[in-house]
Design an enzyme around this catalytic site. Structure first.
Site, PDB file in Angstrom:
ATOM      1  N   LYS A   1       0.864  -1.189   0.000  1.00 29.09           N
ATOM      2  CA  LYS A   1       0.000   0.000   0.000  1.00 29.09           C
ATOM      3  C   LYS A   1       0.894   1.230   0.000  1.00 29.09           C
ATOM      4  O   LYS A   1       2.026   1.174   0.491  1.00 29.09           O
ATOM      5  CB  LYS A   1      -0.850  -0.003   1.279  1.00 29.09           C
ATOM      6  CG  LYS A   1      -2.023   0.918   1.238  1.00 29.09           C
ATOM      7  CD  LYS A   1      -3.257   0.227   0.692  1.00 29.09           C
ATOM      8  CE  LYS A   1      -4.417   1.196   0.593  1.00 29.09           C
ATOM      9  NZ  LYS A   1      -5.654   0.544   0.174  1.00 29.09           N
TER      10      LYS A   1
ATOM     11  N   GLY B   1     -24.962   3.114   3.634  1.00 28.33           N
ATOM     12  CA  GLY B   1     -24.126   3.689   2.567  1.00 28.33           C
ATOM     13  C   GLY B   1     -24.648   3.325   1.198  1.00 28.33           C
ATOM     14  O   GLY B   1     -24.639   2.154   0.799  1.00 28.33           O
TER      15      GLY B   1
ATOM     16  N   VAL C   1     -20.715   0.909  -4.176  1.00 26.46           N
ATOM     17  CA  VAL C   1     -20.904  -0.493  -3.779  1.00 26.46           C
ATOM     18  C   VAL C   1     -22.306  -0.713  -3.232  1.00 26.46           C
ATOM     19  O   VAL C   1     -23.001  -1.666  -3.619  1.00 26.46           O
ATOM     20  CB  VAL C   1     -19.840  -0.914  -2.730  1.00 26.46           C
ATOM     21  CG1 VAL C   1     -20.107  -2.321  -2.218  1.00 26.46           C
ATOM     22  CG2 VAL C   1     -18.439  -0.825  -3.326  1.00 26.46           C
TER      23      VAL C   1
ATOM     24  N   GLY D   1     -23.537   4.355  -1.868  1.00 24.42           N
ATOM     25  CA  GLY D   1     -22.563   4.835  -2.852  1.00 24.42           C
ATOM     26  C   GLY D   1     -22.425   3.799  -3.948  1.00 24.42           C
ATOM     27  O   GLY D   1     -23.373   3.070  -4.265  1.00 24.42           O
TER      28      GLY D   1
HETATM   29  P1  NAD Z   1     -18.623   5.659  -2.136  1.00 24.61           P
HETATM   30  O1  NAD Z   1     -17.873   6.858  -1.705  1.00 24.61           O
HETATM   31  O2  NAD Z   1     -19.121   5.551  -3.544  1.00 24.61           O
HETATM   32  O3  NAD Z   1     -19.887   5.422  -1.175  1.00 24.61           O
HETATM   33  C1  NAD Z   1     -19.866   5.562   0.201  1.00 24.61           C
HETATM   34  C2  NAD Z   1     -21.232   6.112   0.595  1.00 24.61           C
HETATM   35  O4  NAD Z   1     -21.340   6.088   2.024  1.00 24.61           O
HETATM   36  C3  NAD Z   1     -21.456   7.552   0.151  1.00 24.61           C
HETATM   37  O5  NAD Z   1     -22.680   7.649  -0.559  1.00 24.61           O
HETATM   38  C4  NAD Z   1     -21.484   8.333   1.465  1.00 24.61           C
HETATM   39  O6  NAD Z   1     -22.334   9.467   1.415  1.00 24.61           O
HETATM   40  C5  NAD Z   1     -21.986   7.288   2.426  1.00 24.61           C
HETATM   41  N1  NAD Z   1     -21.696   7.519   3.838  1.00 24.61           N
HETATM   42  C6  NAD Z   1     -20.573   8.017   4.408  1.00 24.61           C
HETATM   43  N2  NAD Z   1     -20.691   8.040   5.741  1.00 24.61           N
HETATM   44  C7  NAD Z   1     -21.903   7.522   6.017  1.00 24.61           C
HETATM   45  C8  NAD Z   1     -22.607   7.269   7.231  1.00 24.61           C
HETATM   46  N3  NAD Z   1     -22.078   7.553   8.418  1.00 24.61           N
HETATM   47  N4  NAD Z   1     -23.845   6.723   7.165  1.00 24.61           N
HETATM   48  C9  NAD Z   1     -24.403   6.430   5.964  1.00 24.61           C
HETATM   49  N5  NAD Z   1     -23.788   6.664   4.792  1.00 24.61           N
HETATM   50  C10 NAD Z   1     -22.558   7.189   4.824  1.00 24.61           C
HETATM   51  O7  NAD Z   1     -17.658   4.426  -1.794  1.00 24.61           O
HETATM   52  P2  NAD Z   1     -17.776   2.930  -2.318  1.00 24.61           P
HETATM   53  O8  NAD Z   1     -16.821   2.742  -3.427  1.00 24.61           O
HETATM   54  O9  NAD Z   1     -19.192   2.542  -2.455  1.00 24.61           O
HETATM   55  O10 NAD Z   1     -17.144   2.150  -1.074  1.00 24.61           O
HETATM   56  C11 NAD Z   1     -17.894   1.917   0.109  1.00 24.61           C
HETATM   57  C12 NAD Z   1     -17.037   1.155   1.105  1.00 24.61           C
HETATM   58  O11 NAD Z   1     -16.595  -0.064   0.526  1.00 24.61           O
HETATM   59  C13 NAD Z   1     -15.765   1.893   1.563  1.00 24.61           C
HETATM   60  O12 NAD Z   1     -15.495   1.511   2.899  1.00 24.61           O
HETATM   61  C14 NAD Z   1     -14.700   1.312   0.655  1.00 24.61           C
HETATM   62  O13 NAD Z   1     -13.421   1.390   1.233  1.00 24.61           O
HETATM   63  C15 NAD Z   1     -15.168  -0.125   0.555  1.00 24.61           C
HETATM   64  N6  NAD Z   1     -14.689  -0.833  -0.630  1.00 24.61           N
HETATM   65  C16 NAD Z   1     -15.009  -0.364  -1.875  1.00 24.61           C
HETATM   66  C17 NAD Z   1     -14.567  -1.064  -2.987  1.00 24.61           C
HETATM   67  C18 NAD Z   1     -14.929  -0.609  -4.377  1.00 24.61           C
HETATM   68  O14 NAD Z   1     -14.752  -1.395  -5.311  1.00 24.61           O
HETATM   69  N7  NAD Z   1     -15.426   0.586  -4.574  1.00 24.61           N
HETATM   70  C19 NAD Z   1     -13.795  -2.227  -2.841  1.00 24.61           C
HETATM   71  C20 NAD Z   1     -13.509  -2.693  -1.548  1.00 24.61           C
HETATM   72  C21 NAD Z   1     -13.962  -1.977  -0.449  1.00 24.61           C
END
Ligand code: NAD
Length: 346
Positions: free
Chosen positions: A80, A179, A183, A181
């Site tokens: 990382k 969340g 995922v 977002g």
């Molecule tokens: P993203 O930024 O697209 O979505 C995250 C969402 O969570 C946002 O809509 C945000 O407004 C919301 N959020 C933040 N704090 C919050 C809270 N306290 N309560 C409710 N909602 C809240 O990110 P993502 O890519 O969807 O990733 C989500 C999680 O999954 C992260 O922890 C990320 O590290 C993990 N992750 C993502 C991937 C990937 O492929 N994108 C892979 C492995 C792990």
């Protein structure tokens, strides 16, 4: 503890502190383990309170990448990088400098996207090094990893629900998703499609609106963790399973995409003591890294191979959950033991 002792204690191979004279870029790269192949992990751009905090973060994250990549069956180790924010004003120059640093590691570290980065930044890295993956599909890369992460979480959730005695498919089950977002929304779409009832929350209005459009019921963000549901899916931030929240949970299983869901190792035992089946985050959310890592496969990226590997998360999780039942160790503990065995340490 002195830094070299820290590296030794966490079984890291290498920790590189680096500064680019021309741009002012400051970065730290941790290579945890390359037994299975080059260390694959993202570059995180973040403002840290202290240099010590940055070191803690990069060491913890690189070790987690070794575990994640090993449990996903990938021929990659774990590594990382963190870039200490603020990023130099000339973003392109900063990423060219970072690319040259990555190139200097001669393939021991393969960089990809993490917090604060975009696919376009990866393309800049690729101007000076082949050891960076995650370009857009248009640029010949593997594209957005999140749909693959969502698919892995969906099939992993099926294995978790089965172990929790909730039946063989998601039809009729209720799932609370924290969340909405990239995922979270991908997961919600699959759950609704499979006949589950979804309750969702997000701090952002656009996420809430998108979840509602997919057919989810919406609750306030301070209610989502304690909502009554068969499964809780944390898909927002880390640390949400902790001493304060675990006693308030009203679910039978936790299976979500967020990284570092447990605040401390003891929280795995707290969940087990409440009879809640927990899908270890680094196992269930590996779909994205499976996708991105495939760019370096001999013969190039294959969507079919990626899909097969992501679907295999269901089986891997089922094995981990079964082993946890037999051994009476937490599911997270069993996943770490499995990863260490795959890394040749046990
Ligand atoms: P993203 O930024 O697209 O979505 C995250 C969402 O969570 C946002 O809509 C945000 O407004 C919301 N959020 C933040 N704090 C919050 C809270 N306290 N309560 C409710 N909602 C809240 O990110 P993502 O890519 O969807 O990733 C989500 C999680 O999954 C992260 O922890 C990320 O590290 C993990 N992750 C993502 C991937 C990937 O492929 N994108 C892979 C492995 C792990």
């Amino acid at each position: 503890m002195a830094i070299l002792e820290r590296i030794q204690a966490s079984d890291h191979e290498q920790l590189l502190f680096t500064h680019d004279r021309d741009t002012g870029l400051r970065a730290i790269i941790a290579v945890h383990n390359t037994t299975r192949g080059p260390g694959l992990g993202g570059i995180r751009i973040r403002e840290y309170d202290s240099e010590a905090d940055a070191v803690d973060d990069v060491l913890r994250l690189s070790q987690a990448m070794s575990y994640k990549n090993a449990c996903a069956g990938l021929d990659f180790g774990g590594a990382k990088a963190v870039i200490l924010a603020p990023l130099p004003a000339d973003r392109r120059a900063a990423f060219l400098a970072m690319g040259r640093i990555v190139e200097g590691l001669a393939g021991r570290y393969v960089a990809t996207e993490d917090m604060g980065m975009t696919e376009a930044d990866i393309a800049v890295l690729n101007e000076v090094t082949a050891f960076a993956v995650g370009r857009s599909r248009d640029a010949g890369g593997s594209g957005d990893p999140s749909p693959h992460t969502a698919l892995g979480v969906f099939v992993g959730m099926r294995a978790t629900a089965r172990t929790a005695g909730l039946g063989d498919d998601m039809r009729g089950l209720s799932v609370a998703v924290q969340g909405c977002g990239k995922v979270g929304l991908g997961l919600i779409a699959r759950l609704i499609d499979a006949g589950a009832r979804v309750i969702a929350a997000d701090t952002d209005a656009a996420g809430v609106a998108a979840a509602r459009d997919l057919g989810a019921d919406i609750v306030a963000t301070d209610q989502i963790l304690a909502v009554e549901a068969d499964v809780l899916a944390p898909c927002a931030v880390g640390g949400v399973l902790n001493e304060a929240t675990i006693p308030t949970l009203r679910c039978r299983a936790v299976a979500g995409g967020a990284n570092n869901q447990l605040a401390t190792e003891a929280d795995a035992d707290r969940l087990a003591a409440r009879g809640i089946v927990y899908a270890p985050d680094f196992v269930i959310n590996a779909g994205g890294v499976i996708n991105v890592g495939d760019e370096l496969a001999p013969g190039g990226y294959s969507p079919e191979r990626v899909r097969d590997r992501v679907l295999a998360i269901e089986q891997t999780l089922a094995q981990i959950l079964a082993e946890s039942r037999q051994s009476r160790q937490s599911t997270a503990g069993i996943a770490v033991i499995r990863a260490q065995r795959l890394l040749g340490n046990g």
